[in-house]
Design a protein around this motif. Structure first.
Motif, PDB file in Angstrom:
ATOM      1  N   LEU A  27       0.823  -1.191   0.000  1.00  0.00           N
ATOM      2  CA  LEU A  27       0.000   0.000   0.000  1.00  0.00           C
ATOM      3  C   LEU A  27       0.865   1.252   0.000  1.00  0.00           C
ATOM      4  O   LEU A  27       1.957   1.273   0.557  1.00  0.00           O
ATOM      5  N   LEU A  28       0.344   2.295  -0.620  1.00  0.00           N
ATOM      6  CA  LEU A  28       0.966   3.611  -0.604  1.00  0.00           C
ATOM      7  C   LEU A  28       0.379   4.430   0.539  1.00  0.00           C
ATOM      8  O   LEU A  28      -0.670   4.090   1.094  1.00  0.00           O
ATOM      9  N   ASP A  29       1.046   5.520   0.876  1.00  0.00           N
ATOM     10  CA  ASP A  29       0.699   6.288   2.059  1.00  0.00           C
ATOM     11  C   ASP A  29       0.274   7.702   1.691  1.00  0.00           C
ATOM     12  O   ASP A  29       0.945   8.386   0.918  1.00  0.00           O
ATOM     13  N   LEU A  30      -0.865   8.125   2.261  1.00  0.00           N
ATOM     14  CA  LEU A  30      -1.299   9.513   2.192  1.00  0.00           C
ATOM     15  C   LEU A  30      -1.410   9.998   3.636  1.00  0.00           C
ATOM     16  O   LEU A  30      -2.431   9.782   4.296  1.00  0.00           O
ATOM     17  N   PRO A  31      -0.352  10.622   4.158  1.00  0.00           N
ATOM     18  CA  PRO A  31      -0.343  10.970   5.589  1.00  0.00           C
ATOM     19  C   PRO A  31      -1.289  12.122   5.895  1.00  0.00           C
ATOM     20  O   PRO A  31      -1.662  12.912   5.021  1.00  0.00           O
ATOM     21  N   GLY A  32      -1.674  12.214   7.150  1.00  0.00           N
ATOM     22  CA  GLY A  32      -2.518  13.322   7.599  1.00  0.00           C
ATOM     23  C   GLY A  32      -2.521  13.384   9.105  1.00  0.00           C
ATOM     24  O   GLY A  32      -2.346  12.367   9.778  1.00  0.00           O
ATOM     25  N   ASP A  33      -2.748  14.574   9.650  1.00  0.00           N
ATOM     26  CA  ASP A  33      -2.767  14.745  11.106  1.00  0.00           C
ATOM     27  C   ASP A  33      -3.975  14.071  11.731  1.00  0.00           C
ATOM     28  O   ASP A  33      -3.871  13.427  12.772  1.00  0.00           O
ATOM     29  N   ARG A  34      -5.119  14.204  11.089  1.00  0.00           N
ATOM     30  CA  ARG A  34      -6.341  13.618  11.632  1.00  0.00           C
ATOM     31  C   ARG A  34      -6.647  12.255  11.021  1.00  0.00           C
ATOM     32  O   ARG A  34      -7.108  11.347  11.719  1.00  0.00           O
ATOM     33  N   VAL A  35      -6.421  12.114   9.712  1.00  0.00           N
ATOM     34  CA  VAL A  35      -6.733  10.868   8.997  1.00  0.00           C
ATOM     35  C   VAL A  35      -5.587  10.528   8.060  1.00  0.00           C
ATOM     36  O   VAL A  35      -5.285  11.277   7.123  1.00  0.00           O
ATOM     37  N   GLY A  36      -4.923   9.403   8.331  1.00  0.00           N
ATOM     38  CA  GLY A  36      -3.939   8.874   7.402  1.00  0.00           C
ATOM     39  C   GLY A  36      -4.574   7.775   6.564  1.00  0.00           C
ATOM     40  O   GLY A  36      -5.421   7.017   7.045  1.00  0.00           O
ATOM     41  N   VAL A  37      -4.202   7.705   5.299  1.00  0.00           N
ATOM     42  CA  VAL A  37      -4.790   6.721   4.392  1.00  0.00           C
ATOM     43  C   VAL A  37      -3.687   5.877   3.773  1.00  0.00           C
ATOM     44  O   VAL A  37      -2.695   6.415   3.260  1.00  0.00           O
ATOM     45  N   ARG A  38      -3.843   4.557   3.837  1.00  0.00           N
ATOM     46  CA  ARG A  38      -3.012   3.613   3.092  1.00  0.00           C
ATOM     47  C   ARG A  38      -3.859   3.101   1.948  1.00  0.00           C
ATOM     48  O   ARG A  38      -4.985   2.652   2.159  1.00  0.00           O
ATOM     49  N   TYR A  39      -3.348   3.174   0.725  1.00  0.00           N
ATOM     50  CA  TYR A  39      -4.219   2.904  -0.417  1.00  0.00           C
ATOM     51  C   TYR A  39      -3.532   2.046  -1.478  1.00  0.00           C
ATOM     52  O   TYR A  39      -2.308   2.039  -1.608  1.00  0.00           O
ATOM     53  N   SER A  40      -4.349   1.342  -2.229  1.00  0.00           N
ATOM     54  CA  SER A  40      -3.870   0.491  -3.313  1.00  0.00           C
ATOM     55  C   SER A  40      -3.329   1.339  -4.455  1.00  0.00           C
ATOM     56  O   SER A  40      -3.759   2.486  -4.668  1.00  0.00           O
ATOM     57  N   HIS A  41      -2.433   0.758  -5.235  1.00  0.00           N
ATOM     58  CA  HIS A  41      -1.925   1.440  -6.431  1.00  0.00           C
ATOM     59  C   HIS A  41      -3.074   1.801  -7.357  1.00  0.00           C
ATOM     60  O   HIS A  41      -3.988   1.008  -7.583  1.00  0.00           O
ATOM     61  N   GLY A  42      -3.041   3.035  -7.860  1.00  0.00           N
ATOM     62  CA  GLY A  42      -4.048   3.475  -8.810  1.00  0.00           C
ATOM     63  C   GLY A  42      -5.274   4.098  -8.181  1.00  0.00           C
ATOM     64  O   GLY A  42      -6.176   4.548  -8.895  1.00  0.00           O
ATOM     65  N   SER A  43      -5.331   4.146  -6.829  1.00  0.00           N
ATOM     66  CA  SER A  43      -6.542   4.662  -6.169  1.00  0.00           C
ATOM     67  C   SER A  43      -6.279   5.966  -5.427  1.00  0.00           C
ATOM     68  O   SER A  43      -6.938   6.260  -4.431  1.00  0.00           O
ATOM     69  N   LEU A  44      -5.336   6.784  -5.912  1.00  0.00           N
ATOM     70  CA  LEU A  44      -5.013   8.031  -5.233  1.00  0.00           C
ATOM     71  C   LEU A  44      -6.212   8.971  -5.190  1.00  0.00           C
ATOM     72  O   LEU A  44      -6.462   9.611  -4.164  1.00  0.00           O
ATOM     73  N   ASP A  45      -6.954   9.093  -6.294  1.00  0.00           N
ATOM     74  CA  ASP A  45      -8.118   9.988  -6.295  1.00  0.00           C
ATOM     75  C   ASP A  45      -9.114   9.584  -5.208  1.00  0.00           C
ATOM     76  O   ASP A  45      -9.647  10.426  -4.500  1.00  0.00           O
ATOM     77  N   ARG A  46      -9.352   8.294  -5.108  1.00  0.00           N
ATOM     78  CA  ARG A  46     -10.257   7.778  -4.066  1.00  0.00           C
ATOM     79  C   ARG A  46      -9.674   8.067  -2.676  1.00  0.00           C
ATOM     80  O   ARG A  46     -10.400   8.455  -1.758  1.00  0.00           O
ATOM     81  N   ALA A  47      -8.367   7.902  -2.518  1.00  0.00           N
ATOM     82  CA  ALA A  47      -7.731   8.140  -1.225  1.00  0.00           C
ATOM     83  C   ALA A  47      -7.884   9.597  -0.803  1.00  0.00           C
ATOM     84  O   ALA A  47      -8.176   9.889   0.360  1.00  0.00           O
ATOM     85  N   VAL A  48      -7.704  10.528  -1.744  1.00  0.00           N
ATOM     86  CA  VAL A  48      -7.839  11.953  -1.422  1.00  0.00           C
ATOM     87  C   VAL A  48      -9.279  12.270  -1.026  1.00  0.00           C
ATOM     88  O   VAL A  48      -9.529  12.993  -0.052  1.00  0.00           O
ATOM     89  N   GLN A  49     -10.239  11.717  -1.774  1.00  0.00           N
ATOM     90  CA  GLN A  49     -11.653  11.964  -1.475  1.00  0.00           C
ATOM     91  C   GLN A  49     -12.017  11.420  -0.100  1.00  0.00           C
ATOM     92  O   GLN A  49     -12.695  12.083   0.698  1.00  0.00           O
ATOM     93  N   VAL A  50     -11.570  10.209   0.206  1.00  0.00           N
ATOM     94  CA  VAL A  50     -11.870   9.590   1.503  1.00  0.00           C
ATOM     95  C   VAL A  50     -11.201  10.381   2.629  1.00  0.00           C
ATOM     96  O   VAL A  50     -11.812  10.635   3.673  1.00  0.00           O
TER      97      VAL A  50
END
Length: 284
Positions: A27-50
Motif C-alpha cells: 500500500l501507498l501512504d497519504l499521511p494526515g494529522d487527523r486521517v492517514g490513508v493507506r491505499y492500493s496502487h491506482g486509487s489516489l483519487d479515491r484516497a484523497v476523497q476519503v
C-alpha cells in the motif's frame, strides 16, 4: 482478528516510509494529522476523497469532545480484501485494529450487486461523485463510506473514552455524530441518506423486526443494517426540534459525568425517544 499482513500495513501508516509491503499487501501512504490513508496502487483519487471526507468527521468530533483522536483508513482492492480474509464482503466497511478502518478502493459489479441486494432497490447516485467507473459503482462506494462513517464514529468514541451506560446509547450517539456531520457538510445528500436507511429498514424486516437485545449480535448483515436504520431514526429525533440534543451538548454532559452518557439523561430530556424504543423493536 485482523490478518497479520493488514496489521503490519496499519502500523506502517504511522511511520515515515511512503510505501509499505507486507506479505501479499502493498500500500501507498497519504499521511494526515487527523486521517492517514493507506491505499492500493491506482486509487489516489479515491484516497484523497476519503481523506477529505473523514478528516471533516474527525475535525467535527474533536470540536465537540475536545479529544485529540485520529483515524487510519486502509483502501483495499478486491483481491487484497480477499487475500486478507476480511470478515465483511467487499463493498462494505470493516473496522481494522484499534483506530483503523478498511474500505474498498474500487466500486465494481460485485459491490453494486451487494448493495442492490441490501437495499432491494437502485442505488442513489450523485452527479458530483468523482470516482472511476459507472455512477452505480461510485454509489456503491458511497454506501460503504456511509457505513464506514458509523464505524469511524464508534472508533472515535472508544478512543476518546466516552461511553454510554447501555449498549444502545453508544449506537445512537454514533449515529448522532454522523448525522450532525452530514448536516454540517453534506446537507444536500441527507434526502438520499434518509431513503437508504428507510430501504434498509424495510429490507431487514420492517418495524419491530428484531428485539433490541440482539443488536450487538445480529443474525446477518441485513439485520445489522436494519438496526443501524433504527438508530438513525433515534438520532433524527434527538437532534430534531423536539429534543435539540446536539453532539456538543451530549458530550458536554458526558464530560460532567466522567465520560459517561446516561440512557436516563437521553430519555428524560427527549420523551420522543421512549416512543421510538417501544415502536422500533420487538417486545421481549
Amino acid at each position: 482478528l485482523l490478518p497479520s499482513a493488514l496489521i503490519a500495513a496499519l502500523w506502517a501508516s504511522t511511520g515515515v516510509p511512503s510505501q509499505a509491503q507486507t506479505g501479499s499487501i502493498f500500500l501507498l501512504d497519504l499521511p494526515g494529522d487527523r486521517v492517514g490513508v493507506r491505499y492500493s496502487h491506482g486509487s489516489l483519487d479515491r484516497a484523497v476523497q476519503v481523506q477529505d471526507s473523514f478528516d471533516l468527521l474527525v475535525e467535527d468530533f474533536r470540536s465537540w469532545t475536545r479529544a485529540k483522536v485520529n483515524l487510519v483508513i486502509l483502501l483495499l482492492a478486491r483481491e487484497e480484501w480477499t487475500q486478507n480474509r476480511m470478515s465483511q464482503p467487499y463493498g462494505m466497511a470493516e473496522p481494522a485494529g484499534g483506530r483503523g478502518l478498511a474500505l474498498p478502493s474500487w466500486g465494481d459489479d460485485g459491490t453494486v450487486d451487494l448493495w442492490h441486494g441490501l437495499l432491494g432497490t437502485r442505488l442513489p447516485t450523485q452527479p458530483d461523485q468523482p470516482m472511476r467507473g459507472t455512477p452505480e459503482q461510485s454509489a456503491s462506494l458511497a454506501m460503504a463510506d456511509l457505513v464506514g462513517a458509523i464505524d469511524a464514529a464508534h472508533i472515535l468514541l472508544r478512543a476518546s473514552g466516552i461511553r454510554g451506560d447501555e449498549a444502545w446509547v453508544d449506537r445512537v450517539v454514533a449515529q448522532v455524530v454522523v448525522l450532525s456531520h452530514l448536516q454540517n457538510h453534506y446537507a444536500t445528500r441527507l434526502p438520499d441518506v434518509r431513503m437508504v436507511f428507510g430501504d434498509l429498514a424495510a429490507r431487514g424486516g420492517g418495524p419491530a423486526a428484531w428485539p433490541l437485545s440482539v443488536a450487538s449480535s445480529p443474525r446477518d448483515l441485513a439485520a445489522r443494517l436494519w438496526f443501524e436504520s433504527q438508530f438513525f431514526d433515534a438520532a433524527v429525533l434527538l437532534t430534531g426540534p423536539g429534543c435539540k440534543h446536539s453532539p456538543k451538548a451530549i458530550f458536554k454532559q458526558a464530560r460532567k459525568g466522567g465520560g459517561r452518557i446516561l440512557a436516563a439523561d437521553l430519555l428524560g430530556n427527549c420523551p420522543e425517544l421512549s416512543s421510538w424504543m417501544t415502536r422500533s423493536f420487538e417486545a421481549e
